[in-house]
Design an enzyme around this catalytic site. Structure first.
Site, PDB file in Angstrom:
ATOM      1  N   GLU B 284       0.829  -1.196   0.000  1.00 23.38           N
ATOM      2  CA  GLU B 284       0.000   0.000   0.000  1.00 23.38           C
ATOM      3  C   GLU B 284       0.874   1.261   0.000  1.00 23.38           C
ATOM      4  O   GLU B 284       0.610   2.218  -0.737  1.00 23.38           O
ATOM      5  CB  GLU B 284      -0.908   0.007   1.243  1.00 23.38           C
ATOM      6  CG  GLU B 284      -1.876   1.182   1.249  1.00 23.38           C
ATOM      7  CD  GLU B 284      -2.684   1.276   2.537  1.00 23.38           C
ATOM      8  OE1 GLU B 284      -2.553   0.398   3.408  1.00 23.38           O
ATOM      9  OE2 GLU B 284      -3.441   2.254   2.669  1.00 23.38           O
ATOM     10  N   LYS B 367      -7.658  -3.881  21.902  1.00 23.78           N
ATOM     11  CA  LYS B 367      -8.015  -4.944  20.956  1.00 23.78           C
ATOM     12  C   LYS B 367      -9.407  -5.507  21.248  1.00 23.78           C
ATOM     13  O   LYS B 367     -10.075  -6.026  20.365  1.00 23.78           O
ATOM     14  CB  LYS B 367      -6.992  -6.080  21.024  1.00 23.78           C
ATOM     15  CG  LYS B 367      -5.612  -5.704  20.514  1.00 23.78           C
ATOM     16  CD  LYS B 367      -5.520  -5.755  19.012  1.00 23.78           C
ATOM     17  CE  LYS B 367      -4.150  -5.327  18.537  1.00 23.78           C
ATOM     18  NZ  LYS B 367      -4.148  -4.970  17.117  1.00 23.78           N
ATOM     19  N   GLU B 370     -11.542  -3.208  19.467  1.00 18.78           N
ATOM     20  CA  GLU B 370     -11.368  -3.383  18.026  1.00 18.78           C
ATOM     21  C   GLU B 370     -12.143  -4.595  17.511  1.00 18.78           C
ATOM     22  O   GLU B 370     -12.820  -4.528  16.482  1.00 18.78           O
ATOM     23  CB  GLU B 370      -9.875  -3.549  17.712  1.00 18.78           C
ATOM     24  CG  GLU B 370      -9.564  -3.616  16.227  1.00 18.78           C
ATOM     25  CD  GLU B 370      -8.100  -3.926  15.958  1.00 18.78           C
ATOM     26  OE1 GLU B 370      -7.503  -4.743  16.705  1.00 18.78           O
ATOM     27  OE2 GLU B 370      -7.549  -3.362  15.002  1.00 18.78           O
ATOM     28  N   GLU B 375     -17.447  -2.975  11.854  1.00 22.66           N
ATOM     29  CA  GLU B 375     -16.892  -3.228  10.513  1.00 22.66           C
ATOM     30  C   GLU B 375     -16.002  -4.467  10.468  1.00 22.66           C
ATOM     31  O   GLU B 375     -15.563  -4.875   9.408  1.00 22.66           O
ATOM     32  CB  GLU B 375     -16.140  -1.993   9.998  1.00 22.66           C
ATOM     33  CG  GLU B 375     -14.930  -1.546  10.802  1.00 22.66           C
ATOM     34  CD  GLU B 375     -15.243  -0.490  11.860  1.00 22.66           C
ATOM     35  OE1 GLU B 375     -16.395  -0.477  12.353  1.00 22.66           O
ATOM     36  OE2 GLU B 375     -14.346   0.290  12.207  1.00 22.66           O
ATOM     37  N   CYS B 524       3.692  -2.368  21.911  1.00 25.24           N
ATOM     38  CA  CYS B 524       2.802  -3.371  22.521  1.00 25.24           C
ATOM     39  C   CYS B 524       3.410  -4.003  23.772  1.00 25.24           C
ATOM     40  O   CYS B 524       2.688  -4.458  24.650  1.00 25.24           O
ATOM     41  CB  CYS B 524       2.493  -4.474  21.521  1.00 25.24           C
ATOM     42  SG  CYS B 524       1.862  -3.832  19.976  1.00 25.24           S
TER      43      CYS B 524
END
Lengths: 386, 594
Positions: B284, B367, B370, B375, B524
């Site tokens: 990308e 998370k 998330e 979506e 993280c």
């Protein structure tokens, strides 16, 4: 009743040529005037009693491009109303006192932190500020003064909270050190003085330290405004020399049946009748920001204490444990003793707690809650228990 | 600091640097002073007052955490007055505190409880001030229970200083003082990014993660369900801390063995989808660069921001919505994994995806949020069903009675279990950047990155904002538009740093092509779901472990992962293909500012 107390008439004296006094000080020089202040023995009139000359000296000697002068006009101590009187009747002297401080320490900006409830004084003060700013510009001093309004929290009368509140933060005390003289408003060296203190600096500029020192006692020089209220024959704001005993005070202001006098408001001490004669009002005895509440024998000391504690439970800033929870425990504790839900010996536990609050709290508020509590419990225990 | 001062603590002379706090000076002499509001990562508050000590000559006790030493200071840390004050302060805190410890998940690791035991506060000295209140369970990630709050403001300072989010604040005053949100709104409705850093620093159980342990056990015990589990890179370097191992002790294989013994059906690795993320995100980036440099498409948003950190995603949705086009459309590794588990894995293994439960073990609380985003259902089901933190996994392992330390290391299952060193460094700040550069540079030039042992040192370490640049030379013919281009990158960790970086980009003070942002300090490895306590030493140890794990991997570049090659050959065709866009890419939503 014969008047024995030494009245003075300095703060509200009608005429004072502030402009000329300023010129004198400029001629005299900064250090010389600081010496005058130190010689005069002037201590902060807000109640804590820090030597004003020393405060100005530290800020003057602290190296910084930006410095501030702040007038603490967040008069919130229960039973105190003398600053309102000063701001009403002698606003010029206040703003000139601030200009004087600014000149001495090298500040270009100042603020009056005005108690929210005193908003009505705003117009008057703005006029005084404009007048002062115009005059000092002609003297070549660059000093801008602005008004800031408090929002009603008692704690914002504590200088670090006041500065926090001014900066738009939650009004709560910060750790000391650093002290405002080194790290104040927006982190810059800042003079924070009470309304009355600024006026006193102008008086010293006018009459000189030698004359000023003649007033009061060795430990407590000068005169002081007292806000007298309660069960008295005349209430209001009085300018008296410091160093009198409570006895002398009561003889003039009491209603003839005075049981106790609360010196210094909710955070001050309760003086019972038997101590009147040997309690001096001043730095050698009980220092005060000026609140004098007179109680006669019709008053319940339990109600008075409860009233103070309700006030503190609400007005603690809530950040430090001893003060936030301690105030609640003292209040609930005396209530429980009164209702016989706790034995009277529980009062001794509470006295120990008050002691912890005095030694371990973060700021002056928590440290002084114990004053009223201890002096009322110790002197009027029977009224609390029965 | 060269200036030192001489002090005594309990009579013992000591020379320390000027400006040292009494608390830290005492530590040098192994004199323990209890603390509650103090935390190494945060600014000084000095509000719990438990750390008070006596300084000779002072009228009151002073807070040792907030008081710097001065020349000739004589400090006492154990006098009647101090002990009385500390005991009183504890008693006072306990009168406010919900003392139902046995039902609290922080029991045994609660700092207030530890002190209460130390001071034997078994009798109630004062009256109860406890108020009934129900925990705020509105958030998928964070549970806020005011009845356990001791007003230490550690969470508030964390949210403000480390994260620059200010979702939590102190409100009201006096007896009503409480830690809360804007207008007391539920956690799910405010600017909270679910990063969980507040949980890591809460001394009590006032802030904890929403736990999904029972749901996961139910799934494991349900024979009709095939339970797939994935483990994030940073879990393996921190899980051991909950089993008395030193921080930074890697337990990858033992963790796999534990998961297998717990009854998970497929034990797979988020590292695998981290490698996949590199393929998708790298492609990308290159296509964005091509659009901008070759096609001259002015609408191409550069720099491109990474999108692996869900705390960061929610932050930018709230605070910088005008930068949403700059976010990579790639899902995070967790969500790529989730979408593929119920499609690719199910297809290959012949499992009906509706009988599949997808669990992930994350160092992260964001998370959890998330996984519940509407979506994130591209497989036709919720892609990831339950997210457990490192701490929750530790509890589950403890419940099984398995001794992690004596377990024999085992390997992940295939076909979504193989990974590379490039994937494991996702767990450290700068890791995604390093992995992406390793792959992108090689795609463009056909050569390995010009760094010794592939270690791209400039992007590593704990500095809040890191910058680096790399010139692309002698590129392959198909990438000739990149010839001579200096690829400029930046890395930030901790949202306060992220905010500064994004603001600088917004103000056009800096320019980059690619920016990696991780919501948590250190990345993280310092996530909100990691074992507590946390501090710089612990995070450093975990970071070292991550890079060690990378070095020992036989393959250290994402594009060389055989199972990644396989999925492109057999399922996805190529990076950024139509199919991968459907399953592996997402979109973002603007959110409120408070």
């Amino acid at each position: 009743m014969a008047t024995q107390l030494k009245r003075t008439e300095l703060i509200f004296k009608e005429y004072m040529d502030c402009n000329a006094l300023m010129k004198n000080v400029m001629k005299m020089g900064r250090d010389a005037f600081i010496q005058e202040l130190l010689d005069s023995g002037l201590k902060g009139r807000g109640g804590a009693g820090f030597p004003t000359g020393l405060k100005w000296k530290i800020v003057k000697e602290t190296n910084s491009d930006v410095k501030y002068v702040v007038c603490n006009a967040d008069e919130g101590e229960p039973g105190t109303f003398k600053d309102r009187e000063i701001l009403t009747k002698a606003s010029d002297k206040v703003v000139w006192g601030m200009a004087l401080a600014a000149y001495i320490v090298g500040a270009k900006e100042g603020f009056i932190y005005l108690r929210g409830e005193y908003k009505f004084l705003g117009t008057k003060l703005r006029i005084a500020i404009d007048r002062m700013e115009n005059s000092i510009r002609a003297l070549g001093i660059n000093f801008k003064l602005e008004l800031v309004f408090g929002a009603g929290a008692y704690i914002c009368g504590e200088e670090t909270s006041l500065l926090q509140s001014m900066a738009g933060h939650r009004g709560e005390p910060t750790n000391k050190p650093p002290f405002p003289v080194n790290w104040g408003y927006l982190g810059k060296p800042t003079v924070v003085n009470n309304v009355e203190t600024f006026v006193n600096t102008m008086i010293i500029a006018e009459i000189g330290s030698a004359e000023y020192k003649k007033l009061g006692t060795k430990a407590s020089q000068g005169s002081k405004l007292f806000s007298v209220s309660g069960d008295c024959c005349k209430e209001g704001v009085f300018e008296l020399e410091m160093g009198m005993t409570v006895q002398e005070f009561v003889e003039e202001f009491g209603d003839g049946d005075t049981k106790a006098v609360q010196v210094g408001g909710a955070s001050g001490f309760c003086v019972p009748r038997k101590e009147f004669a040997n309690t001096i009002i001043g730095y050698e005895g009980i220092p005060t920001g000026g609140s004098m509440k007179v109680f006669n024998s019709s008053r319940s000391m339990y109600n008075i204490l409860e009233n103070y504690l309700v006030f503190f439970e609400e007005e603690s800033c809530g950040q430090c444990t001893p003060c936030r929870v301690g105030t609640q425990q003292l209040l609930r504790g005396v209530r429980a003793v009164k209702r016989k839900e706790k034995p009277k010996s529980y009062l001794d536990e509470l006295l120990k707690l008050a002691n912890t609050m005095k030694y371990a709290s973060k700021c002056g508020l928590g440290r002084s809650v114990g004053n009223a509590f201890k002096s009322i419990i110790e002197n009027f225990r029977e009224e609390i228990v029965y | 600091m060269n200036n030192t001062v001489n002090i005594t603590i309990n009579g013992t002379p000591l020379q320390v640097a000027e400006g040292t706090t009494i608390l830290n000076a005492a530590k040098m002499l192994n004199v323990h002073i209890p603390t509650l509001c103090h935390h190494d990562d945060l600014c000084v508050a000095g509000n719990c007052r438990i750390c008070v000590v006596e300084v000779k000559g002072d009228k009151t006790l002073v807070a040792s955490c907030a008081t710097p030493v001065k020349e000739k200071m004589e400090i006492l840390t154990n006098t009647q007055q101090i002990r009385q004050a500390r005991k009183h302060i504890l008693e006072l805190l306990l009168t406010e505190h919900n003392i139902n410890c046995i039902k609290c998940s922080k029991s045994n690791s609660c700092e207030l409880q530890t002190l209460a035991l130390e001071y034997r506060t078994d009798e109630e000295l004062f009256l109860s001030l406890r108020r009934e209140s129900n925990p705020d369970m509105s958030s998928y990630a964070i549970q806020k229970d005011s009845s356990k709050c001791i007003r230490c403001t550690r969470c508030v300072r964390t949210c403000a200083e480390i994260q620059g989010v200010n979702a939590l604040t102190m409100s009201y005053k006096g007896m009503h003082t409480i830690m809360t949100t804007f207008l007391d709104k539920p956690m799910s409705e405010v600017v909270c990014t679910n990063c969980g850093q507040c949980i890591n620093r809460c001394p009590t159980g006032a802030l904890i993660e929403r736990n999904y342990i029972e749901e996961v056990w139910d799934a494991i015990y349900d024979p009709s369900k095939h339970v797939v589990v994935q483990t994030a890179p940073a879990v393996r370097v921190a899980l051991g801390e909950r089993f008395a191992l030193r921080p930074g002790h890697r337990v990858t294989g033992k963790m796999v063995a534990a998961l297998r013994s717990m009854g998970f059906d497929s034990i797979l690795d988020t590292d695998w989808s981290a490698d996949l993320t590199i393929m998708e995100e790298g492609t990308e980036l290159l296509s964005r660069l091509k659009k901008a440099l070759v096609d001259g498409d002015a609408s191409t948003a550069l720099p491109m921001f990474t999108s692996c950190s869900p705390g960061w995603i929610k932050f930018i949705e709230h605070i910088y919505p005008d930068f949403l086009p700059n976010l990579s459309t790639c899902k995070s590794p967790q969500q790529m994994f989730g979408a593929l588990a119920k499609t690719y894995y199910a297809e290959k293994k012949g499992i009906d995806p509706k009988n599949m439960i997808s669990v992930s073990i994350m160092p992260c609380t964001a998370k959890k949020y998330e996984a519940n985003r509407p979506e994130m259902r591209d497989s036709g089901f919720q892609d990831v069903d339950y997210v457990l933190t490192t701490r929750e996994l530790a509890s589950m392992i403890q419940q099984t009675g398995v001794n992690v330390n004596t377990l024999k290391a085992e390997n992940y299952d295939s076909i979504m279990g193989a990974s590379t060193g490039a994937a494991v460094i996702f767990g450290a700040t700068g890791g995604v950047m390093e992995a992406a550069i390793r792959t992108a540079y090689e795609i463009v030039t056909g050569r390995e990155v010009p760094f010794e042992k592939l270690n791209i040192i400039p992007v590593r370490g704990f500095e809040g904002i890191k910058e680096a640049s790399l010139r692309l030379e002698k590129v392959k013919p198909e990438w000739d538009f990149l010839e001579g281009v200096e690829l400029k990158v930046a890395i930030a960790h901790g949202l306060a740093n992220a905010r500064n970086l994004v603001q600088a980009i917004k103000d056009k003070k800096v320019e980059y092509h690619f920016v990696e942002i991780m919501a948590c300090p250190g990345g993280c490895l310092g996530g909100g779901g990691q074992p507590i306590p946390t501090n710089v030493e612990i995070r450093t140890a975990r970071m070292e472990a991550i890079y060690k794990e990378d070095e020992k991997m036989p393959i250290r570049k994402s594009h060389e992962n055989p199972e990644i090659k396989a999925i492109y050959e057999e399922f996805l065709e190529e990076p950024n293909s139509h199919k991968s866009h459907k399953l592996l890419h997402t979109y973002y939503t603007e959110r409120n500012r408070y």
